[in-house]
Scaffold this motif. Structure first.
Motif, PDB file in Angstrom:
ATOM      1  N   VAL A 211       0.828  -1.206   0.000  1.00 31.53           N
ATOM      2  CA  VAL A 211       0.000   0.000   0.000  1.00 31.53           C
ATOM      3  C   VAL A 211       0.865   1.259   0.000  1.00 31.53           C
ATOM      4  N   ALA A 212       2.048   1.197   0.596  1.00 32.88           N
ATOM      5  CA  ALA A 212       2.948   2.352   0.603  1.00 32.88           C
ATOM      6  C   ALA A 212       3.493   2.629  -0.795  1.00 32.88           C
ATOM      7  N   LEU A 213       3.666   1.576  -1.594  1.00 36.85           N
ATOM      8  CA  LEU A 213       4.067   1.785  -2.988  1.00 36.85           C
ATOM      9  C   LEU A 213       2.940   2.464  -3.750  1.00 36.85           C
ATOM     10  N   ASP A 214       1.715   2.029  -3.500  1.00 38.56           N
ATOM     11  CA  ASP A 214       0.561   2.618  -4.177  1.00 38.56           C
ATOM     12  C   ASP A 214       0.477   4.123  -3.919  1.00 38.56           C
ATOM     13  N   VAL A 215       0.691   4.504  -2.683  1.00 39.39           N
ATOM     14  CA  VAL A 215       0.515   5.903  -2.294  1.00 39.39           C
ATOM     15  C   VAL A 215       1.490   6.823  -3.016  1.00 39.39           C
ATOM     16  N   VAL A 216       2.716   6.357  -3.269  1.00 42.47           N
ATOM     17  CA  VAL A 216       3.703   7.208  -3.946  1.00 42.47           C
ATOM     18  C   VAL A 216       3.700   7.002  -5.455  1.00 42.47           C
ATOM     19  N   GLY A 217       2.786   6.169  -5.961  1.00 39.68           N
ATOM     20  CA  GLY A 217       2.689   5.955  -7.397  1.00 39.68           C
ATOM     21  C   GLY A 217       3.701   4.984  -7.948  1.00 39.68           C
ATOM     22  N   ALA A 218       4.298   4.172  -7.083  1.00 39.44           N
ATOM     23  CA  ALA A 218       5.297   3.209  -7.534  1.00 39.44           C
ATOM     24  C   ALA A 218       4.630   1.914  -7.989  1.00 39.44           C
ATOM     25  N   THR A 219       5.347   1.158  -8.798  1.00 40.65           N
ATOM     26  CA  THR A 219       4.876  -0.137  -9.276  1.00 40.65           C
ATOM     27  C   THR A 219       5.502  -1.243  -8.451  1.00 40.65           C
ATOM     28  N   PHE A 220       4.681  -2.130  -7.936  1.00 46.58           N
ATOM     29  CA  PHE A 220       5.193  -3.279  -7.194  1.00 46.58           C
ATOM     30  C   PHE A 220       5.996  -4.172  -8.130  1.00 46.58           C
ATOM     31  N   GLU A 221       7.204  -4.513  -7.720  1.00 48.15           N
ATOM     32  CA  GLU A 221       8.041  -5.408  -8.515  1.00 48.15           C
ATOM     33  C   GLU A 221       8.048  -6.821  -7.947  1.00 48.15           C
ATOM     34  N   ARG A 222       8.374  -6.949  -6.654  1.00 47.90           N
ATOM     35  CA  ARG A 222       8.396  -8.263  -6.023  1.00 47.90           C
ATOM     36  C   ARG A 222       8.635  -8.109  -4.534  1.00 47.90           C
ATOM     37  N   GLU A 223       8.482  -9.196  -3.814  1.00 44.70           N
ATOM     38  CA  GLU A 223       8.884  -9.216  -2.417  1.00 44.70           C
ATOM     39  C   GLU A 223      10.394  -9.391  -2.333  1.00 44.70           C
ATOM     40  N   VAL A 224      11.004  -8.787  -1.332  1.00 38.83           N
ATOM     41  CA  VAL A 224      12.365  -9.173  -0.976  1.00 38.83           C
ATOM     42  C   VAL A 224      12.242 -10.562  -0.363  1.00 38.83           C
ATOM     43  N   GLU A 225      12.966 -11.517  -0.895  1.00 39.49           N
ATOM     44  CA  GLU A 225      12.793 -12.904  -0.476  1.00 39.49           C
ATOM     45  C   GLU A 225      13.401 -13.137   0.906  1.00 39.49           C
ATOM     46  N   PRO A 226      12.884 -14.111   1.644  1.00 35.72           N
ATOM     47  CA  PRO A 226      13.498 -14.465   2.920  1.00 35.72           C
ATOM     48  C   PRO A 226      14.980 -14.798   2.745  1.00 35.72           C
ATOM     49  N   GLY A 227      15.821 -14.203   3.589  1.00 40.06           N
ATOM     50  CA  GLY A 227      17.253 -14.450   3.526  1.00 40.06           C
ATOM     51  C   GLY A 227      17.979 -13.704   2.426  1.00 40.06           C
ATOM     52  N   GLU A 228      17.297 -12.813   1.726  1.00 39.39           N
ATOM     53  CA  GLU A 228      17.899 -12.090   0.609  1.00 39.39           C
ATOM     54  C   GLU A 228      18.351 -10.695   1.031  1.00 39.39           C
ATOM     55  N   LEU A 229      19.496 -10.262   0.517  1.00 38.71           N
ATOM     56  CA  LEU A 229      19.952  -8.883   0.609  1.00 38.71           C
ATOM     57  C   LEU A 229      19.880  -8.274  -0.780  1.00 38.71           C
ATOM     58  N   VAL A 230      19.263  -7.117  -0.890  1.00 41.09           N
ATOM     59  CA  VAL A 230      19.202  -6.396  -2.157  1.00 41.09           C
ATOM     60  C   VAL A 230      19.986  -5.105  -1.995  1.00 41.09           C
ATOM     61  N   THR A 231      20.989  -4.902  -2.838  1.00 41.66           N
ATOM     62  CA  THR A 231      21.786  -3.685  -2.794  1.00 41.66           C
ATOM     63  C   THR A 231      21.451  -2.795  -3.983  1.00 41.66           C
ATOM     64  N   ARG A 260      -2.615  -3.428   6.172  1.00 42.20           N
ATOM     65  CA  ARG A 260      -3.827  -2.757   5.716  1.00 42.20           C
ATOM     66  C   ARG A 260      -4.561  -3.663   4.742  1.00 42.20           C
ATOM     67  N   PRO A 261      -5.906  -3.622   4.745  1.00 43.50           N
ATOM     68  CA  PRO A 261      -6.654  -4.539   3.871  1.00 43.50           C
ATOM     69  C   PRO A 261      -6.418  -4.307   2.391  1.00 43.50           C
ATOM     70  N   ASP A 262      -5.920  -3.127   2.007  1.00 46.64           N
ATOM     71  CA  ASP A 262      -5.657  -2.868   0.591  1.00 46.64           C
ATOM     72  C   ASP A 262      -4.237  -3.230   0.186  1.00 46.64           C
ATOM     73  N   SER A 263      -3.504  -3.924   1.067  1.00 51.23           N
ATOM     74  CA  SER A 263      -2.173  -4.416   0.724  1.00 51.23           C
ATOM     75  C   SER A 263      -2.255  -5.824   0.133  1.00 51.23           C
ATOM     76  N   ILE A 264      -1.183  -6.197  -0.555  1.00 52.06           N
ATOM     77  CA  ILE A 264      -1.012  -7.549  -1.080  1.00 52.06           C
ATOM     78  C   ILE A 264       0.132  -8.185  -0.306  1.00 52.06           C
ATOM     79  N   VAL A 265      -0.113  -9.321   0.312  1.00 51.02           N
ATOM     80  CA  VAL A 265       0.912 -10.031   1.083  1.00 51.02           C
ATOM     81  C   VAL A 265       1.074 -11.427   0.500  1.00 51.02           C
ATOM     82  N   ALA A 266       2.301 -11.755   0.117  1.00 54.70           N
ATOM     83  CA  ALA A 266       2.605 -13.066  -0.470  1.00 54.70           C
ATOM     84  C   ALA A 266       1.685 -13.375  -1.649  1.00 54.70           C
ATOM     85  N   GLY A 267       1.398 -12.340  -2.432  1.00 56.10           N
ATOM     86  CA  GLY A 267       0.578 -12.513  -3.625  1.00 56.10           C
ATOM     87  C   GLY A 267      -0.909 -12.576  -3.380  1.00 56.10           C
TER      88      GLY A 267
END
Length: 485
Positions: A211-231, A260-267
């Protein structure tokens, strides 16, 4: 002091929400907007740290994002194309500005800022060892332990020092970190706490919820995976997986209440899952009644699902005022009761003479449910039945959720019959753990580790609880008092 929000004061509370932006003009303004969308995850304090290519800038304050980060002069002072922010809930620990995040330190390699959602379950043990080695702590936050582990690591590069630090911690963490070289976002190997990644033009954004991506107009790309570091460095995004692969155990309560109910969690749409939980609840625990009434606002989706499945009409029998915050009044039972009605009031014309089913997401101490049932009876309800869209909460959380100690959890002290008697309802039922998993499209299998962290219901903790295990029962409150992430 009286808070006129009697329904929310007896909830399990996420302690944090985090948001970060890399490579964006006016990054701090985007972070402020993102934190607005995550305000439900932490309402005690907020902070933003930015980097302008030369210097780090930080503003932290007690209270909501609005009022602290809606002034132009504050955002202008947080200059730079990279920024991260944090919202925090109060816990049983110290309420003080020094615990407000992001935390910042000048390390030998340069500035280092970190925003953390979660809880390090061996932080006290690590802290004692670090203090013995000469570290000087400036807060009581477990997050600061990570900074000291990075500072004292013997590895050469900052990234390796950071990975070395994470390999020493237990528990749950989603982190957004900033260094002069760029941004790092990561989740613990079990993925207990959420973190997603999105894009806005050339900018990379990380957030606790979509939902925080939605508010700033960003496009959801993916979840940061468990155990993953993204630089994110110089426009290049890299994924690093420095930990052994284990079966993920994300927090199941994100689906029940936290997100929030308007979020997407794990797809999955949180709203749709909550409706499905309500439908399962209607199948498992039907009752002959006239109306289905949600406890606002968190009980609404499950109540809709229950009503649709049962065929019993859904109605708003409790009306919430959205214009009342905190009220300070003189003590006294009569005045306190009147103050409660400033926030929520029974829809008497609808309720009087009716057999009603109240739908809520959880029962923690039971004090809220007792008030709600009494409110319905005072409004003339003929029968008051309560249905809960989660299993009984019998165990404390040690992974970043503000939970009462176990002796204060109603379900840890009573069976369902005893809980029904405590809240004075005509009947009480909870969705089963199997029904909860079914609503999520899963089946909880006894022969393998469950797909979620459901320890608050089952006591099946997915990690070691080093600090907790070292404490004598009389000292357990002291551990909770240090949970300030």
């Amino acid at each position: 002091m009286l808070t006129t929000n009697p329904f929310d004061d007896d909830k399990l509370r996420e302690e944090c929400g985090i948001f970060g932006v890399a490579q964006a003009e006016g990054a701090s303004a985007l972070v402020a907007l993102g934190l607005h969308a995550l305000q439900h995850r932490g309402q005690e304090a907020a902070g933003i740290t930015s980097f302008d290519g030369q210097h780090f800038h930080t503003h932290r304050a007690m209270g909501h994002v609005a009022g602290n980060f809606d002034r132009d002069e504050i955002i202008r002072a947080l200059a730079g194309t990279m920024a991260c922010g944090h919202v925090r809930y109060s816990t049983t620990g110290e309420t003080a500005l020094r615990n407000v995040q992001p935390l910042y330190a000048d390390l030998a390699s340069g500035g280092f800022a970190v925003a953390h959602n979660g809880n390090i379950s061996n932080a006290m043990k690590l802290r004692r060892e670090l203090v013995r080695r000469g570290s000087i702590f400036q807060s009581t936050s477990d997050t600061e332990t990570i900074i000291h582990l990075v500072a004292t690591s013997h590895y050469r590069t900052l990234l390796d020092r950071f990975i070395d630090a994470l390999r020493q911690v237990e528990g749950a963490y989603s982190l957004i970190c900033m260094t002069p070289e760029g941004m790092i976002a990561c989740r613990d190997p079990l993925g207990i706490r959420p973190l997603v990644m999105g894009r806005l033009d050339k900018s990379v954004i990380f957030a606790s919820e979509t939902v925080a991506l939605d508010v700033v107009g960003a496009t959801f790309e993916r979840e940061v995976e468990p155990g993953e570091l993204v630089t994110v460095q110089n426009g290049e995004v890299k994924s690093i997986r420095p930990f052994a692969t284990v079966s993920p155990r994300p927090c199941i309560f994100e689906h029940v209440y936290f997100s929030r109910p308007d979020s997407i969690v794990a797809g999955e749409s949180v709203y749709s899952v909550r409706k499905a939980i309500g439908a399962e609840l209607a199948i498992e625990s039907p009752v002959d009644a006239d109306l289905v009434i949600p406890v606002p606002d968190s009980g609404v989706p499950a109540a809709i699902g229950y009503a649709q499945q049962s065929g019993i009409p859904f109605e708003l029998g409790i009306i919430r005022s959205h214009y009342v915050g905190r009220t300070f009044i003189q003590p006294g039972d009569k005045v306190r009761h009147l103050g409660v009605k400033l926030k929520h009031n029974a829809n008497r014309a609808l309720i009087e003479g009716k057999r009603i089913i109240l739908i809520d997401d959880s029962i923690v101490r039971g004090t809220t449910s007792l008030k709600i049932v009494q409110m319905m009876r005072d409004a003339g309800a003929a029968e008051v039945h309560m249905r809960i869209a989660s299993p009984p909460t019998r165990h404390s959380c040690f992974y970043g959720v503000d939970t009462p100690e176990r002796t204060k959890l109603l379900a840890a002290q009573h069976d369902v019959a005893g809980m029904r008697e405590f809240i004075h309802a005509d009947s009480l039922a909870f969705v089963s753990i199997g029904g909860l998993y079914k609503a999520l499209g899963e089946a909880r299998r006894a022969d393998i580790h469950p797909q979620y962290c459901d320890a608050c219901f089952t006591g099946d903790y997915p990690t070691r609880l080093t600090d907790q295990d070292e404490l004598a029962p009389a000292d357990q409150f002291s551990l909770l008092a240090e949970k300030t992430a």
